[in-house]
Design a protein around this motif. Structure first.
Motif, mmCIF file in Angstrom:
data_model
loop_
_atom_site.group_PDB
_atom_site.id
_atom_site.type_symbol
_atom_site.label_atom_id
_atom_site.label_comp_id
_atom_site.label_asym_id
_atom_site.label_seq_id
_atom_site.Cartn_x
_atom_site.Cartn_y
_atom_site.Cartn_z
ATOM 1 N N GLY A 150 0.892 -1.259 0.082
ATOM 2 C CA GLY A 150 -0.230 0.016 0.064
ATOM 3 C C GLY A 150 0.829 1.164 0.038
ATOM 4 N N ALA A 151 1.803 1.187 0.598
ATOM 5 C CA ALA A 151 2.632 2.384 0.902
ATOM 6 C C ALA A 151 3.658 2.639 -0.306
ATOM 7 C CB ALA A 151 3.628 2.253 1.923
ATOM 8 N N TYR A 152 4.039 1.553 -0.741
ATOM 9 C CA TYR A 152 4.813 1.637 -1.995
ATOM 10 C C TYR A 152 3.820 1.914 -3.335
ATOM 11 C CZ TYR A 152 9.763 0.888 -0.580
ATOM 12 O OH TYR A 152 10.896 0.992 -0.046
ATOM 13 N N ALA A 153 2.773 1.731 -3.276
ATOM 14 C CA ALA A 153 1.912 1.999 -4.432
ATOM 15 C C ALA A 153 1.744 3.617 -4.486
ATOM 16 C CB ALA A 153 0.586 1.330 -4.119
ATOM 17 N N VAL A 154 1.504 4.196 -3.220
ATOM 18 C CA VAL A 154 1.681 5.768 -3.101
ATOM 19 C C VAL A 154 2.756 6.121 -3.696
ATOM 20 C CG1 VAL A 154 1.454 7.652 -1.695
ATOM 21 C CG2 VAL A 154 0.179 5.575 -1.385
ATOM 22 N N GLY A 155 3.859 5.570 -3.215
ATOM 23 C CA GLY A 155 5.316 6.077 -3.634
ATOM 24 C C GLY A 155 5.755 6.152 -5.043
ATOM 25 N N LEU A 156 5.502 4.822 -5.614
ATOM 26 C CA LEU A 156 5.704 4.798 -6.982
ATOM 27 C C LEU A 156 4.822 5.579 -7.919
ATOM 28 C CD1 LEU A 156 6.421 0.740 -6.967
ATOM 29 C CD2 LEU A 156 7.725 2.420 -7.246
ATOM 30 N N LEU A 157 3.652 5.833 -7.377
ATOM 31 C CA LEU A 157 2.743 6.699 -8.101
ATOM 32 C C LEU A 157 3.047 8.044 -8.224
ATOM 33 C CD1 LEU A 157 -0.357 6.937 -9.279
ATOM 34 C CD2 LEU A 157 -0.955 7.683 -7.245
ATOM 35 N N ASN A 158 3.831 8.566 -7.284
ATOM 36 C CA ASN A 158 4.253 9.845 -7.144
ATOM 37 C C ASN A 158 5.479 9.793 -8.027
ATOM 38 O OD1 ASN A 158 5.285 12.373 -6.169
ATOM 39 N ND2 ASN A 158 6.855 11.368 -5.015
ATOM 40 N N MET A 159 6.378 8.756 -7.964
ATOM 41 C CA MET A 159 7.560 8.447 -8.862
ATOM 42 C C MET A 159 7.328 8.792 -10.303
ATOM 43 S SD MET A 159 10.276 5.872 -7.259
ATOM 44 C CE MET A 159 11.888 5.682 -8.016
ATOM 45 N N TYR A 160 6.223 7.764 -10.720
ATOM 46 C CA TYR A 160 6.318 7.610 -11.974
ATOM 47 C C TYR A 160 5.092 8.398 -12.558
ATOM 48 C CZ TYR A 160 9.621 3.869 -11.457
ATOM 49 O OH TYR A 160 10.984 3.109 -11.037
ATOM 50 N N PHE A 161 4.140 9.071 -11.893
ATOM 51 C CA PHE A 161 3.155 9.833 -12.409
ATOM 52 C C PHE A 161 3.024 10.928 -11.543
ATOM 53 C CE2 PHE A 161 2.392 5.182 -13.255
ATOM 54 C CZ PHE A 161 2.135 5.145 -14.748
ATOM 55 N N PRO A 162 3.979 11.638 -11.534
ATOM 56 C CA PRO A 162 4.006 12.982 -10.476
ATOM 57 C C PRO A 162 2.921 14.114 -10.768
ATOM 58 C CG PRO A 162 5.821 13.027 -11.992
ATOM 59 C CD PRO A 162 5.433 11.807 -11.904
ATOM 60 N N ASP A 163 2.434 14.048 -12.154
ATOM 61 C CA ASP A 163 1.588 14.945 -12.463
ATOM 62 C C ASP A 163 -0.043 14.345 -11.992
ATOM 63 O OD1 ASP A 163 3.528 16.249 -13.748
ATOM 64 O OD2 ASP A 163 3.183 15.413 -15.793
ATOM 65 N N ASN A 164 0.046 13.246 -11.594
ATOM 66 C CA ASN A 164 -1.389 12.690 -11.231
ATOM 67 C C ASN A 164 -1.466 12.274 -9.929
ATOM 68 O OD1 ASN A 164 -2.580 12.666 -13.975
ATOM 69 N ND2 ASN A 164 -1.184 10.875 -14.410
ATOM 70 N N PHE A 165 -0.378 12.820 -9.084
ATOM 71 C CA PHE A 165 -0.108 12.288 -7.666
ATOM 72 C C PHE A 165 -1.364 13.150 -6.804
ATOM 73 C CE2 PHE A 165 2.086 12.288 -3.445
ATOM 74 C CZ PHE A 165 1.795 10.955 -3.621
ATOM 75 N N SER A 166 -2.382 12.209 -6.864
ATOM 76 C CA SER A 166 -3.560 13.051 -6.002
ATOM 77 C C SER A 166 -3.853 12.022 -4.809
ATOM 78 C CB SER A 166 -5.041 13.194 -6.886
ATOM 79 O OG SER A 166 -5.205 11.793 -7.241
ATOM 80 N N PHE A 167 -4.443 12.448 -3.703
ATOM 81 C CA PHE A 167 -4.756 11.610 -2.492
ATOM 82 C C PHE A 167 -5.744 10.467 -3.091
ATOM 83 C CE2 PHE A 167 -7.072 10.494 1.312
ATOM 84 C CZ PHE A 167 -5.920 10.084 2.008
ATOM 85 N N GLU A 168 -6.732 10.702 -3.681
ATOM 86 C CA GLU A 168 -7.634 9.860 -3.978
ATOM 87 C C GLU A 168 -7.243 8.854 -5.113
ATOM 88 O OE1 GLU A 168 -7.861 13.117 -4.487
ATOM 89 O OE2 GLU A 168 -8.322 13.456 -6.574
#
Lengths: 247, 330
Positions: free
Chosen positions: B69-87
């Motif tokens: 769960g935590a890495y899903a958040v981290g990797l989302l930010n790493m690879y899709f920084p423009d779509n990094f929303s909380f939801e």
């Protein structure tokens, strides 16, 4: 109706069941008797699907269930209990029966509404507890019942599955002598209401003669004798096998 | 439904929610972040307890799903920084942890007792190895920094992390924690929850009443893992940085510790355990570099003197003070 046709079961080279055939009709209660090691439990396991026969067929209401898994057989209408009581001991008495009712209604896989919110299933479970005189223990954990009441609850749970065919392994073992006939009255009354075909393994000949229409005597994997309780008790071979005496 | 919504438990929950919502008025910002940590870990402890209390199997590897769960958040930010929303981050946490727990659980639920526990531990260590060694994909032992996300299109530019944590995020954590608690309460009281308890009490009988034991245990594993993943996702924003250690055996052991500390026989026990553990570890770390001795020592004392955990002890005491009434059980 259950039909067992020429069933053979061998473990390696040991032949445990050797060409057994019998049938049990709707609303009929049949006793399976035999000494230790005769193959009674193997026979029960073959019918419930816990063992597969080496050859032969088992049919329920005309449908071949020989290769069906235990789960499929339960869903087709076979239920069994065990010689040693098997309850869900930490669940309440009501939940023990309600879980079976919900299973029969295919509602066990539901996640969010509390089990108590299934009104029809709860009422049905309470009615079954009423039939088996267990209403007063509804909220107690199964573990807190007396041994006799546990046995009754065990049978009530099999009834909650509304089976077409019922396998009862010593339904009165552990029940106080004074209560045995009361328990059997309850079971037979419930069987009668549903018209369930029933196979009972029982050692108490008083119970067999009072409650069973027919008797099968199993010895060394074969049916040694069959008939009404009186006919079997008058059979010298059955007497010798069951009681170690013959006239 | 009605009777349990209006039960004393529901009233207790309402009071607890009001207290949680009022805490920002009385607690220092520092303690508020600790409460946030405790609440996010409580979601994970509830998840573990679904397996321990209700399915009767003990996982020593739930760190893997927390990390998923935590890495899903981290990797989302790493690879899709423009779509990094909380939801989106929460959806990714739920989805990835559900997928990982479905895969790992499929293997584990074929076994029970020690074999189940060892398998969960082994798979968590596999997860640790992947996160640690796949440096170019996961950041390796350096981990991943978690910046502030957007909330439904609202940018948080200009807001400092600490302001964010003690401000809007606190209420979000309380909301997610409350929702997760209610969902888990519903699950354990549902027909599925009762069937799960039936498999725990008597697997043979459960099969004979038409319960598909392994399948139900697998469902429970996935729900449990998904709760851990949600917890990991929520916690990652509080911590601001994630490393592979959260999937390792030490952290997985800490999850078990939280549940035992609070008491696994009572539904709310793991929540209490997660909160207590957060504070216990903090003060132990502040007091001595040998803080793990304190944590280990309390675990030994707990098992010997208070096997029902803190809530079990309180329930036992309450039962003794009310003669003629039995102790409560979750």
């Amino acid at each position: 109706m259950l039909e067992v046709k020429d069933v053979v079961k061998a473990f390696d080279k040991s032949l445990v069941i050797n060409g057994v055939s019998f049938s049990i009709a709707e609303n009929e209660v049949v006793a399976l008797l035999g000494p230790n090691g005769a193959g009674k439990t193997t026979m029960v396991n073959l019918i419930s699907g816990h063992l597969q026969p080496t050859s032969g067929k088992i049919l329920l209401n005309g449908e071949d269930i020989t290769n069906a898994s235990p789960y499929q057989r339960i869903k087709k209408g076979i239920a069994r209990n065990f010689q040693i009581t098997h309850l869900f001991e930490d669940l309440s008495v009501l939940d023990n029966v309600r879980t079976c009712v919900l299973s029969n209604r295919n509602q066990l896989g539901r996640f969010f509404k509390p089990a108590s919110g299934y009104k029809e299933a709860t009422e049905e479970a309470r009615a079954i507890l009423g039939i088996f005189n267990l209403e007063q223990f509804s909220d107690q954990p199964g573990s807190e019942l007396s041994e006799g009441d546990k046995k009754v609850l065990d049978t009530a749970m099999t009834f909650a599955l509304k089976p077409d065919f019922l396998l009862l392994d010593e339904p009165t073992s552990g029940v106080a002598t004074a209560d045995k006939f009361k328990v059997m009255d309850t079971i037979i009354d419930a069987i009668g209401k549903r018209g369930t075909a029933t196979l009972i393994i029982e050692h108490d000949m008083d119970i067999v003669s009072d409650y069973c229409q027919r008797v099968l005597v199993l010895a060394e994997g074969t049916i040694l004798a069959r008939g009404t309780p009186q006919e079997v008790m008058d059979d010298p071979r059955a007497q010798e096998t069951l009681f170690g005496v013959s006239e | 439904m009605t009777n349990y919504l209006f039960s004393s438990r529901a009233l207790g929950y309402l009071l607890a929610l009001i207290v949680l919502l009022l805490l920002p008025q009385v607690l220092s910002p520092y303690h508020l972040t600790l409460v946030e940590t405790g609440l996010s870990l409580a979601i994970m402890a509830l998840g573990l307890n679904l397996l321990l209390r209700y399915a009767g199997v003990l996982s020593f590897g739930h760190g893997a799903y927390f990390a998923a769960g935590a890495y899903a958040v981290g990797l989302l930010n790493m690879y899709f920084p423009d779509n990094f929303s909380f939801e989106l981050a929460m959806l990714a946490s739920l989805g990835v942890s559900a997928l990982v727990s479905a895969l790992f659980g499929f293997v584990c639920v074929r076994h029970t007792r020690i074999f189940f526990s060892i398998l969960t531990l082994a798979l968590a260590m596999l997860m640790f190895a992947i996160l640690e060694k796949a440096y170019h994909f996961t950041g390796g032992s350096d981990g991943i920094r978690i910046p502030l996300p957007t909330f439904f299109g609202i940018e948080l530019t200009g807001m400092r992390r600490f302001q964010f944590l003690v401000g809007p995020y606190y209420y979000i954590v309380v909301g997610i924690f409350a929702a997760a608690t209610l969902v888990m309460l519903a699950v354990v009281n549902s027909p599925f929850g009762k069937a799960l308890q039936a498999t725990r009490d008597n697997e043979v009988r459960a099969e004979m009443v038409g319960i598909r034991v392994k399948r139900f245990r697998w469902y429970a594993f996935v729900i449990s893992g998904t709760f851990c993943g949600l917890s990991g996702g929520v916690w990652s924003f509080v911590n601001g940085h994630i490393t592979p250690e959260i999937s390792g055996w030490v952290f997985s052991g800490e999850i078990v510790y939280m549940v035992l500390l609070g008491g696994f026989m009572i539904f709310e026990g793991p929540i209490v355990g997660a909160m207590l553990f957060t504070y216990l570890r903090l003060y132990a770390v502040a007091w001595t570099e040998y803080w793990m001795l304190i944590v280990g020592g309390t675990l030994v004392l707990l098992v010997l003197l208070l096997p029902g955990g803190v809530t079990g002890g309180i329930a036992g005491l309450a039962a003794r003070l009310r003669p003629g009434r039995g102790g409560g059980r979750g």
